[in-house]
Design an enzyme around this catalytic site. Structure first.
Site, PDB file in Angstrom:
ATOM      1  N   GLU A 311      16.693  12.904 -52.408  1.00  0.00           N
ATOM      2  CA  GLU A 311      16.970  14.162 -51.697  1.00  0.00           C
ATOM      3  C   GLU A 311      15.750  15.071 -51.588  1.00  0.00           C
ATOM      4  O   GLU A 311      15.868  16.282 -51.746  1.00  0.00           O
ATOM      5  CB  GLU A 311      18.094  14.921 -52.426  1.00  0.00           C
TER       6      GLU A 311
HETATM    7  C1  TNX Z   1      23.607  13.970 -55.402  1.00  0.00           C
HETATM    8  S1  TNX Z   1      22.981  11.195 -55.729  1.00  0.00           S
HETATM    9  C2  TNX Z   1      22.505  14.014 -56.217  1.00  0.00           C
HETATM   10  C3  TNX Z   1      22.460  14.978 -57.321  1.00  0.00           C
HETATM   11  C4  TNX Z   1      23.723  15.782 -57.411  1.00  0.00           C
HETATM   12  C5  TNX Z   1      24.905  14.907 -57.114  1.00  0.00           C
HETATM   13  C6  TNX Z   1      26.222  15.566 -57.309  1.00  0.00           C
HETATM   14  C7  TNX Z   1      21.614  11.793 -56.136  1.00  0.00           C
HETATM   15  C8  TNX Z   1      20.569  10.844 -56.406  1.00  0.00           C
HETATM   16  N1  TNX Z   1      21.460  13.122 -56.185  1.00  0.00           N
HETATM   17  O1  TNX Z   1      21.333  15.817 -57.183  1.00  0.00           O
HETATM   18  O2  TNX Z   1      23.811  16.285 -58.699  1.00  0.00           O
HETATM   19  O3  TNX Z   1      24.800  14.461 -55.793  1.00  0.00           O
HETATM   20  O4  TNX Z   1      27.277  14.651 -57.197  1.00  0.00           O
END
Ligand code: TNX
Length: 517
Positions: A311
């Site tokens: 992300e």
């Molecule tokens: C996505 S999945 C994220 C996290 C959040 C989570 C909450 C991923 C690699 N990153 O930063 O905490 O969703 O479900």
């Protein structure tokens, strides 16, 4: 005659025809002392009986590398055999880990027999399907103290999981003390999501967690997430971080969950993602990365260091690729295997040993399978964490009748996640073109934006972590009669009393026929 309930399902289990083995305070417990101590603890918690350790006549625990020879599990790492008849219980492990897992299975075989306890006559030959079987705990969004982490290690080890991934840093806080970068914990560890108190592990506490995990045959995989998820780094070392990017996603999160926009130099306690980035074109950033991973490598005996990479929505694709290539090399040069979330697979220069962690759905959405497959094409492997199955922070569905679902949890991964959905997927069918050999293992993450206490962890992880453990340990779906939802729900239901005796506050969901005693 029905088979005893074992979770995760063993490779092979056959009920014996004879009488069960009866336990009493006169039962002797002989052989390997570590395994004997572990088993005595389980039996005492479950039955109240104190066995005679060190004496013969009853339960015997051995390590023998030829364990199970002639069977499908013969001699494999972490494998074990249990043979129970009226006269004796013999657990043999191919190695110490295998013996430990045999002990965990025996704990599940104990049945109340009138006023006494017994173990049904049975033969089990068992070995794991995948080498890496993990849980992840996010200690950044909410900090969790050492005793919560060691409790989670015990719980995970009882399901034959062998890796604890600690998500040690994120926008909301930095949770590990480092001598080379003291401002991280001095300036960026005090707060958490929702204005809650933060915290951090001293180096000694981190070593304590690592040692505790090792005593349960688990490795610790530390994650320092970058280049995004780094707002906390900017509180400590402002020269390394870009200013936050305010996106539409951020405005949505603020609308839905409240909280403030992130501001440079101010702790962030909201739940948005994707607004922070390290400075990719500044050499000081790579000095920082080398310091951080150098210190972590020295404290971490396990082979993996996780550098995040998820992300990074405010880092350009080009900058992201450049950053991932450099950081994966820094980790590899430390003699460790880099691990990254699947987005990093898109970076052409990523170190070829890098393990990818896939967090898309059971049926991959747009572009995710390609990024994940790139790790395997490069020479690495994948850890599968399909979010719409084994993200333990997803809410449970509301039950059709009776009590409400537990309070915490998010719903972004295809809505609430039932135990049946957590169970009903086959690892080798997730990423087209990636078969069993491309899969290092399975991991169930627990993000903690809404998870504040040890009780919250228990209720979210149990029983769904058991579904993840079965995907990680047990034969493929279709390869065993036990690998069906119908079988799993019965077997998990039989573990209720054991989990209660272990102090696990599981969610008594109405999907499972829980046994009272
Ligand atoms: C996505 S999945 C994220 C996290 C959040 C989570 C909450 C991923 C690699 N990153 O930063 O905490 O969703 O479900």
């Amino acid at each position: 005659m029905s088979l005893p309930a074992v979770v995760p399902a063993p490779a092979s289990i056959e009920a014996g025809s004879g009488a069960p083995f009866r336990l009493s305070s006169a039962t002797g417990l002989a052989g390997d002392t570590d395994a004997a101590a572990a088993l005595a603890g389980i039996i005492a918690a479950c039955t109240g009986l104190t066995l005679q350790t060190g004496s013969g006549g009853g339960i015997e625990l051995r390590i023998d590398p030829s364990t199970g020879s002639g069977t499908g599990t013969g001699g494999r790492p972490e494998s074990y055999r249990i043979a129970v008849d009226e006269a004796s219980v013999v657990i043999t492990g191919a190695d110490a880990a295998g013996l430990f897992y045999g002990v965990q299975t025996l704990g599940q075989l104990l049945v109340r027999d009138g006023d006494a306890w017994s173990v049904p006559a049975v033969t089990i030959d068992d070995a794991p399907r995948f080498a890496y079987r993990g849980v992840m705990l996010d200690v950044a969004r909410h900090f969790h103290p050492v005793e919560t982490v060691t409790g989670y290690i015990d719980r995970a080890a009882s399901l034959k999981l062998n890796a604890l991934h600690l998500h040690l840093t994120d926008d909301q806080g930095w949770r590990i003390q480092l001598d080379s970068r003291p401002e991280l914990t001095a300036r960026a560890s005090a707060t958490a999501v929702g204005g809650d108190a933060g915290g951090f592990y001293t180096k000694d506490q981190y070593r304590e967690i690592v040692a505790y995990a090792a005593s349960r045959h688990m490795i610790v995989v530390p994650e320092v997430d970058m280049p995004g998820h780094t707002h906390a780094v900017g509180l400590a070392y402002p020269e390394l971080a870009e200013d936050p990017t305010i996106s539409d996603h951020m405005r949505d999160i603020i609308r839905d969950y409240g909280g403030e926009e992130p501001r440079p130099g101010v702790p962030y306690d909201g739940m948005a993602v994707g607004f922070s980035s390290l400075k990719v074109h500044d050499e000081a950033t790579y000095d920082f990365v080398a310091d951080v991973f150098g210190e972590l490598a020295a404290m971490t005996p396990g082979p993996y260091l996780h550098f995040g990479g998820d992300e990074s929505l405010s880092t350009s694709d080009e900058d992201f690729a450049l950053f991932v290539a450099r950081v994966s090399e820094i980790v590899a040069d430390l003699g460790k295997t880099p691990v990254a979330w699947h987005e990093a697979g898109a970076a052409p220069g990523i170190a070829d040993t890098t393990i990818g962690q896939y967090w898309g759905y059971r049926t991959p959405q747009e572009g995710m399978a390609e990024k994940a497959r790139a790790f395997v094409d490069n020479g690495g492997q994948l850890i599968l964490s399909p979010a719409d199955a084994i993200y333990l922070d997803m809410k449970y569905p509301e039950p059709s009748s009776g009590a409400a679902a537990p309070e915490p949890g998010l719903t972004w991964a295809n809505g609430p996640t039932s135990v049946e959905r957590a169970y009903s997927w086959e690892p080798s069918a997730v990423i087209p073109g990636v078969d069993e050999s491309g899969i290092l293992g399975i991991e169930a993450p627990l993000w903690t934006e809404t998870i504040r206490t040890a009780a919250d962890i228990d209720v979210m992880a149990f029983p769904r972590a058991a579904a993840a453990a079965e995907a990680a340990w047990s034969p493929a779906t279709g390869a065993s009669d036990l690998r069906t939802w119908a079988s799993f729900r019965e077997r998990v239901g039989a573990l209720g009393p054991l989990w209660t005796s272990m102090g696990i506050g599981f969610h008594p969901t109405d999907e499972i026929p829980w046994v009272a005693e």
